[in-house]
Design an enzyme around this catalytic site. Structure first.
Site, mmCIF file in Angstrom:
data_model
loop_
_atom_site.group_PDB
_atom_site.id
_atom_site.type_symbol
_atom_site.label_atom_id
_atom_site.label_comp_id
_atom_site.label_asym_id
_atom_site.label_seq_id
_atom_site.Cartn_x
_atom_site.Cartn_y
_atom_site.Cartn_z
ATOM 1 C CG HIS A 28 39.091 45.009 34.386
ATOM 2 N ND1 HIS A 28 39.956 45.627 35.270
ATOM 3 C CD2 HIS A 28 39.013 43.715 34.804
ATOM 4 C CE1 HIS A 28 40.393 44.759 36.169
ATOM 5 N NE2 HIS A 28 39.834 43.594 35.907
ATOM 6 C CD GLU A 34 40.047 50.161 31.622
ATOM 7 O OE1 GLU A 34 40.763 50.903 32.312
ATOM 8 O OE2 GLU A 34 39.224 49.338 32.132
ATOM 9 C CB CYS A 73 42.845 47.671 31.874
ATOM 10 S SG CYS A 73 41.333 46.954 32.547
ATOM 11 C CB CYS A 85 43.920 48.239 36.944
ATOM 12 S SG CYS A 85 43.164 46.968 35.897
#
Length: 295
Positions: A102, A104, A132, A129
């Site tokens: 992801h 992040e 994360c 999400c």
């Protein structure tokens, strides 16, 4: 330099694109912005701190490798040094979705590899999400971390993750990005194995004690390291190979440039990264040789 990063200049306001173009074209540009460069960009564009970070997101998203979803997410974190680090999501055709990175995770890992021990804020072009939010809750600065999204007021991570579960609930005091030395040693003399061992000594694995690291070598001889980032909720943990792939991607190297790899992990831990590392590397290129050491 990613061609897509230069192409993304067209998505920036004209004055920002003009101001940052020489920065991107510099030979030493490494997908980071120093506090001094960031301050200069603020001055030249008359943007506020948060406005500038949001405006820069198309550059971060240009590093996205998303052949499955075609959904490009960019993130920018600010380390405690004041430096800003770009990150983007990564997907791997032929590997299971659990190997996905992801944005992040990418930006945080980018900062971690380059020596940061805390993150003060993160700017993302889409709402984080749950995966994360939980990953960020592992950080040394999770209680103070500020999240900025486009066209929204900044909020703390704890507002995005109320009644959170994290390291403290499992009596863990060394959070992710804490500077550590795990004491892993290997008698192997190969340079790539030694680099993987050094990465393993920086790994965050308080739950399984699987201190593990990966080193990748590109065709031109450039090397990239990655260390395991474990999470209190287990599933958001980020394997060492992924951190090395992030490092390579943010340096502007296509993953097709990987020539060889090495994995070092603690011999007596309760889990192993060998199978997943082999599977993901084979999905990228079945001819990549992998050296493995259980230390």
């Amino acid at each position: 330099m990613h061609t897509k990063v230069m192409d993304a200049l067209g998505a920036l306001p004209a004055d920002l694109a003009s101001a940052i173009k020489p920065v991107l074209e510099a030979e030493n540009f490494d997908a980071t912005l120093s506090p001094e460069v960031f301050a200069q960009l603020m001055s030249k564009t008359n943007m506020t701190d948060s406005e500038l970070r949001v405006a820069l997101l198309p550059l971060a998203a240009a590093y996205s490798v998303a052949p499955i979803s075609n959904f490009y997410v960019g993130a920018i974190v600010r380390g405690q040094s004041g430096t800003l680090y770009f990150g983007a999501n990564m997907e791997f055709v032929g590997a299971c979705l659990s190997q996905t990175v992801h944005a992040e995770q990418s930006a945080i890992s980018h900062a971690w590899v380059k020596g940061e021990t805390g993150i003060s804020d993160i700017t993302i072009n889409y709402s984080p999400c749950g995966h994360c939010r939980q990953f960020m809750n592992e950080l040394t600065t999770a209680k103070e971390l500020v999240v900025q999204l486009p066209e929204r007021e900044a909020k703390s991570l704890q507002e995005y993750l109320p009644e959170s579960f994290g390291p403290a609930d499992l009596n863990i005091t060394d959070a992710l990005l804490t500077r550590v030395d795990n004491g892993i040693e290997t008698e192997a003399s190969e340079e790539l194995v030694q680099l993987a061992c050094q990465a393993a000594n920086r790994a965050h694995a308080p739950y399984t004690k699987n201190f593990s690291g990966v080193a990748l070598k590109a065709k031109d001889g450039k090397t990239f390291i990655g260390m395991y980032a474990e999470n209190a909720a287990f599933n958001p943990s980020l394997p060492p190979l992924q951190v090395a792939l992030i490092n390579m991607n943010m340096a502007g190297y296509p993953l097709a440039e990987i020539e060889e790899a090495a994995l070092v992990e603690k011999a007596d831990s309760t889990i192993s990264h060998l199978s997943d590392t082999q599977t993901t590397l084979e999905a990228l290129n079945p001819d990549i040789p992998l050296s493995y050491v259980a230390a």
